[in-house]
Design a protein around this motif. Structure first.
Motif, PDB file in Angstrom:
ATOM      1  N   GLY A 275      -4.443 -12.782  16.882  1.00 53.44           N
ATOM      2  CA  GLY A 275      -3.156 -13.067  16.402  1.00 53.44           C
ATOM      3  C   GLY A 275      -2.773 -12.532  14.959  1.00 53.44           C
ATOM      4  N   ILE A 276      -3.755 -11.563  14.476  1.00 55.95           N
ATOM      5  CA  ILE A 276      -3.199 -10.870  13.046  1.00 55.95           C
ATOM      6  C   ILE A 276      -2.397  -9.642  13.852  1.00 55.95           C
ATOM      7  CG2 ILE A 276      -4.070  -9.223  11.565  1.00 55.95           C
ATOM      8  CD1 ILE A 276      -6.744 -10.897  11.690  1.00 55.95           C
ATOM      9  N   SER A 277      -1.298  -9.722  13.148  1.00 56.41           N
ATOM     10  CA  SER A 277       0.051  -8.601  13.373  1.00 56.41           C
ATOM     11  C   SER A 277       0.224  -7.742  12.144  1.00 56.41           C
ATOM     12  CB  SER A 277       1.214  -9.323  13.850  1.00 56.41           C
ATOM     13  OG  SER A 277       1.431 -10.095  12.775  1.00 56.41           O
ATOM     14  N   PHE A 278       0.391  -6.607  12.758  1.00 55.15           N
ATOM     15  CA  PHE A 278       0.802  -5.288  11.542  1.00 55.15           C
ATOM     16  C   PHE A 278       2.415  -4.883  11.918  1.00 55.15           C
ATOM     17  CE2 PHE A 278      -3.494  -5.369  11.442  1.00 55.15           C
ATOM     18  CZ  PHE A 278      -3.924  -4.952  10.021  1.00 55.15           C
ATOM     19  N   ALA A 279       3.379  -5.622  11.249  1.00 58.93           N
ATOM     20  CA  ALA A 279       4.525  -5.192  11.476  1.00 58.93           C
ATOM     21  C   ALA A 279       4.746  -3.659  11.022  1.00 58.93           C
ATOM     22  CB  ALA A 279       5.448  -6.002  10.555  1.00 58.93           C
ATOM     23  N   GLY A 287       8.519   5.979  -3.744  1.00 57.03           N
ATOM     24  CA  GLY A 287       6.919   6.311  -4.667  1.00 57.03           C
ATOM     25  C   GLY A 287       6.710   7.687  -4.297  1.00 57.03           C
ATOM     26  N   ASP A 288       5.529   7.972  -4.881  1.00 59.31           N
ATOM     27  CA  ASP A 288       5.004   9.258  -4.806  1.00 59.31           C
ATOM     28  C   ASP A 288       4.251   9.591  -3.196  1.00 59.31           C
ATOM     29  OD1 ASP A 288       3.509  11.569  -6.261  1.00 59.31           O
ATOM     30  OD2 ASP A 288       1.817  10.632  -4.894  1.00 59.31           O
ATOM     31  N   GLY A 289       4.451  10.724  -2.613  1.00 61.59           N
ATOM     32  CA  GLY A 289       4.211  10.867  -1.236  1.00 61.59           C
ATOM     33  C   GLY A 289       2.601  10.921  -1.128  1.00 61.59           C
ATOM     34  N   GLU A 290       2.017  11.475  -2.062  1.00 61.60           N
ATOM     35  CA  GLU A 290       0.575  11.414  -1.822  1.00 61.60           C
ATOM     36  C   GLU A 290       0.056   9.991  -1.975  1.00 61.60           C
ATOM     37  OE1 GLU A 290      -3.091  12.473  -0.850  1.00 61.60           O
ATOM     38  OE2 GLU A 290      -1.314  13.795  -1.010  1.00 61.60           O
ATOM     39  N   LEU A 291       0.577   9.134  -2.717  1.00 63.67           N
ATOM     40  CA  LEU A 291      -0.005   7.661  -2.831  1.00 63.67           C
ATOM     41  C   LEU A 291       0.550   7.024  -1.506  1.00 63.67           C
ATOM     42  CD1 LEU A 291       0.851   6.722  -6.736  1.00 63.67           C
ATOM     43  CD2 LEU A 291      -1.331   7.164  -5.535  1.00 63.67           C
ATOM     44  N   ARG A 292       1.777   7.331  -1.089  1.00 67.17           N
ATOM     45  CA  ARG A 292       2.268   6.659   0.091  1.00 67.17           C
ATOM     46  C   ARG A 292       1.336   6.984   1.426  1.00 67.17           C
ATOM     47  NH1 ARG A 292       7.233   8.492  -0.190  1.00 67.17           N
ATOM     48  NH2 ARG A 292       6.871  10.212   1.048  1.00 67.17           N
ATOM     49  N   LYS A 293       0.902   8.176   1.327  1.00 67.59           N
ATOM     50  CA  LYS A 293      -0.014   8.711   2.392  1.00 67.59           C
ATOM     51  C   LYS A 293      -1.272   7.875   2.293  1.00 67.59           C
ATOM     52  CE  LYS A 293      -2.142  12.825   4.298  1.00 67.59           C
ATOM     53  NZ  LYS A 293      -2.425  14.398   4.158  1.00 67.59           N
ATOM     54  N   GLN A 294      -1.696   7.915   1.175  1.00 67.48           N
ATOM     55  CA  GLN A 294      -3.105   6.887   0.820  1.00 67.48           C
ATOM     56  C   GLN A 294      -3.104   5.561   1.373  1.00 67.48           C
ATOM     57  OE1 GLN A 294      -4.461   7.489  -3.132  1.00 67.48           O
ATOM     58  NE2 GLN A 294      -4.315   9.775  -2.865  1.00 67.48           N
ATOM     59  N   ALA A 295      -2.148   5.084   0.956  1.00 67.89           N
ATOM     60  CA  ALA A 295      -1.918   3.640   1.278  1.00 67.89           C
ATOM     61  C   ALA A 295      -1.904   3.245   2.883  1.00 67.89           C
ATOM     62  CB  ALA A 295      -0.551   2.852   0.696  1.00 67.89           C
ATOM     63  N   GLN A 296      -1.016   4.439   3.565  1.00 63.61           N
ATOM     64  CA  GLN A 296      -1.081   4.514   5.004  1.00 63.61           C
ATOM     65  C   GLN A 296      -2.299   4.599   5.644  1.00 63.61           C
ATOM     66  OE1 GLN A 296       2.097   7.319   5.805  1.00 63.61           O
ATOM     67  NE2 GLN A 296       3.674   6.181   5.092  1.00 63.61           N
ATOM     68  N   GLN A 297      -3.062   5.453   4.917  1.00 60.54           N
ATOM     69  CA  GLN A 297      -4.354   5.610   5.614  1.00 60.54           C
ATOM     70  C   GLN A 297      -5.337   4.504   5.490  1.00 60.54           C
ATOM     71  OE1 GLN A 297      -5.608   9.132   3.477  1.00 60.54           O
ATOM     72  NE2 GLN A 297      -4.395  10.498   5.116  1.00 60.54           N
ATOM     73  N   ALA A 298      -5.100   3.857   4.252  1.00 59.61           N
ATOM     74  CA  ALA A 298      -6.098   2.692   4.276  1.00 59.61           C
ATOM     75  C   ALA A 298      -5.589   1.352   5.249  1.00 59.61           C
ATOM     76  CB  ALA A 298      -5.918   2.186   2.567  1.00 59.61           C
ATOM     77  N   ARG A 299      -4.390   1.356   5.274  1.00 59.46           N
ATOM     78  CA  ARG A 299      -3.861   0.292   6.270  1.00 59.46           C
ATOM     79  C   ARG A 299      -4.148   0.651   7.660  1.00 59.46           C
ATOM     80  NH1 ARG A 299       1.177  -0.332   9.129  1.00 59.46           N
ATOM     81  NH2 ARG A 299       1.629  -2.629   9.279  1.00 59.46           N
ATOM     82  N   ASP A 300      -4.273   1.875   8.187  1.00 51.77           N
ATOM     83  CA  ASP A 300      -4.640   2.400   9.434  1.00 51.77           C
ATOM     84  C   ASP A 300      -6.251   2.076   9.489  1.00 51.77           C
ATOM     85  OD1 ASP A 300      -2.112   3.379  10.009  1.00 51.77           O
ATOM     86  OD2 ASP A 300      -2.400   5.376   9.497  1.00 51.77           O
ATOM     87  N   THR A 301      -6.627   2.240   8.631  1.00 47.80           N
ATOM     88  CA  THR A 301      -8.238   1.732   8.806  1.00 47.80           C
ATOM     89  C   THR A 301      -8.303   0.243   9.014  1.00 47.80           C
ATOM     90  OG1 THR A 301      -8.994   3.439   7.260  1.00 47.80           O
ATOM     91  CG2 THR A 301     -10.516   1.723   7.200  1.00 47.80           C
ATOM     92  N   ALA A 302      -7.798  -0.574   8.453  1.00 53.54           N
ATOM     93  CA  ALA A 302      -7.412  -1.963   8.813  1.00 53.54           C
ATOM     94  C   ALA A 302      -7.209  -2.277  10.187  1.00 53.54           C
ATOM     95  CB  ALA A 302      -6.802  -2.684   7.708  1.00 53.54           C
TER      96      ALA A 302
END
Length: 544
Positions: A275-279, A287-302
């Motif tokens: 039931g865990i959902s990712f919207a 925000g900074d493009g590199e930080l945005r990419k890093q946050a997305q990558q960490a979220r993709d790992t989850a």
């Protein structure tokens, strides 16, 4: 007490009257402690032992030779200080016949003396690894041919299910692997007979589900760490703050499952994780493009962790899993019977050739040492002969070897004492079916039940500088848990600096660099293999 020993080392050298487990970290001087303990036992002014009253068990023949040499050198050093001591001269003379050997060598000597108790050819010889493997392959091939000729439907179904796409090589590999596992147990036949029964035993199945639940929560904890990392990145001044609401919600979902569901509640754990959902993240590019990419990558790992759980580990309900186990139980029963048939035929083939393999050395020695009611007369005689049994690299023994050691020593430690030294953090021989849980059980129980034995921790490292040990301790604290390393890397387990180094004026504290080696992909590994094949032997060795 000499100044060369720490308090813990000296206690390990001098303690008497109980079984001892010495947990010696890397560079803790365990071999020096072992040799000094032996020398003190030989020169004890009140209760001296002869060197042939000790059984010293090492892991390799080279280690046994080195141990004998070091004991001889220590005795010679004592003789130089006390040239008139006839007792020391006697110990040096007895050293050649002292029982300092691998456990296999000890078992071989036992079989040479008691072959008649086993109906064993007195001229038997030990098969080398290649000879034994060839004989096993031949015996298994003949067994399989006979089964094919019988054309039993259940056997043919087993081959179809587990044999492989083109032949039965995978099934043969499974049979040989199960035979190896069985041989590491004191009662291999009983172990094989009860394996299939476990598939329909409700208590065992519940235990398995609980273990799978722990694995699922471990994977979920990785998702939590990844989301926490993504949230930290998004919270930075130049981070993508538009992600914060989504990341916080997703992290709350993961933490709720981790905190509220027991590992044994398989179906509820499965339902909540599914039931865990990712919207969809906001499309706004703040925000900074590199930080945005890093946050997305960490979220993709989850997200990958959750996907892995829902599609693989948690794909089936508990009812479906238990039904599947019940379905394969008849095939597993047949598989275990095939292994038992193979073991019987292999034993017969070895007997006809007058051979024993390394597993036979242990199991036949166990038969000599054990009666149905307990230790045999031979075992009791060895308990009288050996005042102390000292075992090096104890973390790498298996269940059969443990049974042998227990039979030749007094379980209480009041008579023949058992001195075990090792480091479970350095256990690397599980692929040879070593069982480090034997060490861990004593490591934990001796602290709680001192009447069973005493645990001594040697934590001081005399091999490395403090900066190296600090880095190692930091890394191991992050990586080594009871789930991952079977031992919590706490203050007791961590290495402490024991060596002193001369300090130069204005010297810079040495820095530690950690190099991470990523595993090659299959294509990269194949390319590497092709490159190595083109090199000559010398170049290939240098490259590796």
């Amino acid at each position: 007490m000499s100044n060369k020993w720490t308090d813990a080392q000296w206690h390990a050298i001098t303690a008497r009257g109980n079984n001892l487990l010495v947990a010696a970290g890397a560079g803790a001087g365990k071999t020096a402690v072992l040799v000094e303990r032996i020398i003190l036992r030989l020169t004890d002014p009140h209760d001296p032992l002869d060197v042939d009253q000790l059984l010293v068990v090492t892991f390799t023949n080279a280690a046994a030779a080195e141990m004998r040499e070091r004991i001889g050198a220590a005795i010679a050093e004592q003789m130089a200080q006390h040239p008139e001591d006839a007792r020391l001269a006697r110990q040096l003379a007895l050293l050649g016949r002292a029982s300092i050997a691998t456990l296999h060598s000890f078992c071989l000597d036992l079989l040479r003396q008691h072959f008649y108790r086993l109906e064993l050819d007195p001229a038997f010889r030990v098969a080398d690894v290649t000879e034994a493997e060839l004989l096993r392959a031949d015996v298994l091939e003949r067994l399989m041919e006979g089964k094919y000729q019988a054309e039993a439907a259940d056997f043919l179904h087993l081959v179809d299910a587990y044999g492989g796409s083109h032949d039965d090589s995978q099934l043969q590999a499974i049979i040989l692997q199960l035979d190896n596992y069985a041989s590491s147990h004191p009662e291999p036949t009983a172990w094989l007979e009860q394996l299939a029964q476990k598939l329909t035993d409700s208590a065992t199945c519940r235990k398995w589900l609980a273990q799978l639940g722990e694995a699922a929560k471990d994977e979920l904890a990785l998702a939590r760490t990844a989301l926490q990392s993504a949230l930290a990145i998004a919270s930075q001044p130049e981070g993508p703050e538009q992600y914060l609401e989504h990341l916080s919600s997703e992290l709350e979902q993961v933490e709720f499952v981790l905190d509220s569901v027991a590992t044994g509640d398989w179906d509820r754990l499965r339902t909540l994780i599914q039931g865990i959902s990712f919207a969809r993240l906001p499309g706004k590019r703040g925000g900074d493009g590199e930080l945005r990419k890093q946050a997305q990558q960490a979220r993709d790992t989850a997200k990958d962790c959750i996907k892995k759980l829902t599609n693989k580990l948690l794909a089936q309900s508990s009812a479906d899993l238990l039904a599947g186990l019940a379905t394969v139980a008849p095939s597993m029963s047949l598989l275990c019977q095939l292994v038992l048939d193979f073991r019987a035929r292999y034993a017969q083939a070895k007997q006809q050739k007058g051979l024993v393999d390394f597993s036979d050395l242990e199991h036949m020695a166990l038969r000599v040492l054990r009666d149905p009611t307990g230790p045999s007369p031979v075992a009791k005689e060895l308990r009288e002969r050996y005042a102390e049994v000292l075992v090096d690299e104890y973390q790498d023994i298996n269940g059969v070897q443990e049974a042998i050691l227990q039979l030749v020593t007094d379980p209480t430690g009041a008579g023949s004492q058992l001195f075990m030294v090792g480091d479970v953090k350095q256990s690397i021989y599980r692929f040879r079916l070593a069982d480090p849980t034997l060490f861990l059980d004593k490591y934990k129980n001796y602290s709680l039940h001192p009447e069973q034995g005493e645990r001594i921790d040697l934590a001081h490292n005399f091999r490395s500088r403090a900066s190296v040990l600090t880095a190692i301790n930091f890394l191991f604290r992050q990586l080594m848990t009871e789930q991952v390393g079977e031992l919590v890397y706490d203050e007791v387990a961590e290495l402490k600096p024991g060596a002193t180094y001369p300090e130069e004026q204005h010297a810079v504290t040495p820095q530690v660099e950690v190099m991470l080696v990523e595993r090659a992909t299959t294509a990269e590994a194949d390319a590497e293999d092709d490159t190595l094949e083109e090199l000559d032997a010398t170049s290939r060795e240098a490259r590796l």
